[in-house]
Design an enzyme around this catalytic site. Structure first.
Site, PDB file in Angstrom:
ATOM      1  N   ARG A  36       0.574  -1.377  -0.162  1.00  0.00           N
ATOM      2  CA  ARG A  36      -0.048   0.548   0.309  1.00  0.00           C
ATOM      3  C   ARG A  36       0.600   1.136   0.188  1.00  0.00           C
ATOM      4  O   ARG A  36       0.584   2.165  -0.779  1.00  0.00           O
ATOM      5  CB  ARG A  36      -0.870  -0.272   1.343  1.00  0.00           C
ATOM      6  CG  ARG A  36      -2.066  -1.030   1.042  1.00  0.00           C
ATOM      7  CD  ARG A  36      -2.870  -1.058   1.956  1.00  0.00           C
ATOM      8  NE  ARG A  36      -4.420  -1.365   2.026  1.00  0.00           N
ATOM      9  CZ  ARG A  36      -5.131  -1.840   2.486  1.00  0.00           C
ATOM     10  NH1 ARG A  36      -5.115  -1.884   3.447  1.00  0.00           N
ATOM     11  NH2 ARG A  36      -6.063  -2.303   2.086  1.00  0.00           N
ATOM     12  N   LYS A 220     -15.730 -13.990   7.584  1.00  0.00           N
ATOM     13  CA  LYS A 220     -17.063 -14.127   8.327  1.00  0.00           C
ATOM     14  C   LYS A 220     -17.911 -13.212   6.918  1.00  0.00           C
ATOM     15  O   LYS A 220     -17.677 -13.092   5.851  1.00  0.00           O
ATOM     16  CB  LYS A 220     -16.784 -12.387   8.897  1.00  0.00           C
ATOM     17  CG  LYS A 220     -16.442 -12.246  10.283  1.00  0.00           C
ATOM     18  CD  LYS A 220     -16.901 -11.078  10.948  1.00  0.00           C
ATOM     19  CE  LYS A 220     -16.352 -10.071  11.466  1.00  0.00           C
ATOM     20  NZ  LYS A 220     -17.165  -9.163  11.836  1.00  0.00           N
ATOM     21  N   GLY A 376      -7.349  -6.568   1.913  1.00  0.00           N
ATOM     22  CA  GLY A 376      -5.646  -6.579   2.913  1.00  0.00           C
ATOM     23  C   GLY A 376      -5.434  -7.877   2.343  1.00  0.00           C
ATOM     24  O   GLY A 376      -4.498  -8.176   2.227  1.00  0.00           O
ATOM     25  N   GLY A 399     -13.056  -4.047   0.809  1.00  0.00           N
ATOM     26  CA  GLY A 399     -14.463  -3.176   1.255  1.00  0.00           C
ATOM     27  C   GLY A 399     -14.162  -2.466   0.325  1.00  0.00           C
ATOM     28  O   GLY A 399     -15.773  -2.706  -0.342  1.00  0.00           O
TER      29      GLY A 399
HETATM   30  P1  AMP Z   1     -11.600 -11.538   5.595  1.00  0.00           P
HETATM   31  O1  AMP Z   1     -10.790  -9.949   6.502  1.00  0.00           O
HETATM   32  O2  AMP Z   1     -12.773 -11.627   6.070  1.00  0.00           O
HETATM   33  O3  AMP Z   1     -11.457 -11.276   4.391  1.00  0.00           O
HETATM   34  O4  AMP Z   1     -10.516 -12.573   6.554  1.00  0.00           O
HETATM   35  C1  AMP Z   1      -9.398 -12.760   6.349  1.00  0.00           C
HETATM   36  C2  AMP Z   1      -9.208 -12.992   7.775  1.00  0.00           C
HETATM   37  O5  AMP Z   1      -9.889 -14.599   7.606  1.00  0.00           O
HETATM   38  C3  AMP Z   1      -7.744 -13.973   7.861  1.00  0.00           C
HETATM   39  O6  AMP Z   1      -7.603 -13.494   8.893  1.00  0.00           O
HETATM   40  C4  AMP Z   1      -7.469 -15.203   7.664  1.00  0.00           C
HETATM   41  O7  AMP Z   1      -7.343 -16.094   8.850  1.00  0.00           O
HETATM   42  C5  AMP Z   1      -9.755 -16.036   8.059  1.00  0.00           C
HETATM   43  N1  AMP Z   1      -9.776 -17.414   7.786  1.00  0.00           N
HETATM   44  C6  AMP Z   1     -10.237 -18.065   6.630  1.00  0.00           C
HETATM   45  N2  AMP Z   1     -10.582 -19.206   6.863  1.00  0.00           N
HETATM   46  C7  AMP Z   1     -10.812 -19.085   8.163  1.00  0.00           C
HETATM   47  C8  AMP Z   1     -11.277 -20.429   8.720  1.00  0.00           C
HETATM   48  N3  AMP Z   1     -11.427 -21.685   8.441  1.00  0.00           N
HETATM   49  N4  AMP Z   1     -11.386 -20.094  10.417  1.00  0.00           N
HETATM   50  C9  AMP Z   1     -10.932 -18.918  10.452  1.00  0.00           C
HETATM   51  N5  AMP Z   1     -10.348 -17.953   9.948  1.00  0.00           N
HETATM   52  C10 AMP Z   1     -10.330 -17.767   8.603  1.00  0.00           C
END
Ligand code: AMP
Length: 418
Positions: A36, A220, A376, A399
């Protein structure tokens, strides 16, 4: 609205909203991915080379409205000095007398970095409405709006021209991304990063080559539901992975053990599965997974079918059969959009799925597909695996990219063009 290519920066001070919200090592606070910062350089260098000076403003992390050492932008200054090949000045507060004086004293060719904007709650302008009557909440909101205007006015007073080059926060109507633009009715414009981000997204959304595959992962489901819904109208395949998988698996009756799940989103997950079916869009969920008895590299692991989760065990990566199926779809795609890792890639034990898909997307790109990768964590993961340079475009926004795809007008874009 002005154009950065034609604007005369000679003797002018430009205040640039950049996105220096970079990942840091949690113990040493060293920048772990400088993408970035590097992406802001073309705009900064252009202005410096054309006789101007630069004031950089950004947020970092999610401070609670006051200064916190771990979110200080002083942590990026060494990286910035090295990349710009000059000594950048630092204002320990983005507002106040000292920042004002430092901005005033800035000479052509000099750069000033302001401390984290979010150390002032006005930047985001959040108002806590708990326990307030509707009338009181309205009054508080109006007060906050006025405080935001004052903050914007002070920041604007530092410079002659405002540039938004922070695609990563373009979906936020904050002081530095939106309110400040009012103080530059004519002297406002996009930076080079913002221009190339918008052009990459337009390329994906308008007349993409088919088959078009979207890969959506991450922790999420909540954050990604709207984008999945709008993608159903645009793509041929949606690959779902990461923690959000389990909300979908539970929604269709599978066992998920202790994996992440958002109980209040089960109905939405079912709705999306049905909507995709109606529109003839394939939603591909994992078929197998790596489950672990602990969230660390020393955890015991097993590979099981995706709907055979076990109590006491969490699904932390996709399995080999899933990788095979997902890779095949990716390799046969002409347009690929990727946001969100397939597993907990930060831990070596659970990075295989994300790494394998990173490789598959790179392979498809080499064969001629157009690939846009953003978010990110996704960008951090593909860079970590050394594939970053092999994609058509790597976005600095997560986002913002998702909201743009959803069809929303980003406040940071609106503030410049209107
Ligand atoms: P996001 O910010 O929603 O794109 O989520 C990214 C995060 O999701 C990363 O820090 C990953 O470690 C986490 N992640 C990916 N797969 C899993 C999983 N199966 N269980 C828990 N966390 C996860």
């Amino acid at each position: 609205m002005e154009n950065i290519d034609n604007y005369n920066f000679e003797g002018k001070k430009a205040i640039i909203r950049v996105d220096f919200n970079v990942p840091l090592n949690k113990e040493t606070f060293v920048v772990t991915d400088e993408t970035r910062i590097a992406e802001a350089l073309p705009t900064v260098n252009w202005i410096l080379n054309n006789g101007g000076s630069v004031i950089l403003m950004s947020h970092m992390g999610r401070p609670k409205g006051g200064p916190e050492v771990k979110y200080s932008l002083v942590l990026v200054i060494q990286t910035l000095n090295r990349l710009l090949n000059r000594e950048v000045k630092f204002a320990e507060d983005c507002l106040g007398k000292s920042a004002k004086e430092m901005a005033k004293a800035l000479m052509p060719g000099e750069v000033l970095l302001l401390e984290n904007l979010r150390f002032h709650e006005e930047e985001e302008g959040k108002v806590k409405k708990d326990g307030l009557t509707e009338e009181e909440a309205k009054k508080k909101k109006a007060e906050m709006k006025e405080r935001q205007r004052k903050m914007a006015e002070q920041l604007a007073s530092y410079a002659d021209v405002y540039i938004n080059d922070a695609f990563g926060t373009a979906h936020r109507a904050h002081v530095s991304t939106s309110v400040i633009a009012e103080f530059f009715p004519n002297d406002k414009m996009f930076g080079y990063l913002m221009l190339s981000e918008l052009s990459a997204l337009k390329r994906i959304l308008f007349k993409p080559r088919k088959p078009f595959t979207a890969i959506i992962g991450g922790a999420k489901a909540t954050d990604k539901i709207d984008v999945i819904e709008s993608l159903i109208d645009k793509v041929d395949n949606i690959i779902i992975g990461g923690g959000m998988t389990y909300t979908f698996i539970k929604a269709r009756g599978g066992k998920i053990g202790n994996s992440l799940c958002e109980e209040d989103k089960l109905d939405v997950a079912r709705y999306l599965i049905n909507k995709a079916k109606e529109k003839n869009v394939k939603i591909l969920l994992p078929v197998d997974q790596v489950i672990a008895d602990n969230f660390d590299n020393n955890a015991k692991t097993k590979i099981v079918k995706i709907d055979e989760g076990q109590d006491g065990w969490m699904g932390l990566d996709i399995g080999e059969e899933t990788i095979k199926q997902f890779s095949e779809v990716i390799e046969n795609s002409e347009t690929i959009l990727w946001n969100g890792p397939m597993g907990v890639f930060e831990l070596q034990k659970f990075q295989h799925g994300t790494r394998s898909l990173a490789k598959a997307v790179a392979g498809a790109t080499t064969k001629g597909a157009y690939s846009l990768v953003g978010g990110g964590d996704t960008v951090a993961s593909v860079n970590k695996f050394g594939f970053g340079h092999r994609y058509s475009y790597v976005s600095t926004g997560g986002g913002a990219m998702l909201e743009y795809i959803e069809g929303k007008i980003l406040p940071g874009v609106k503030a410049i063009i209107l």
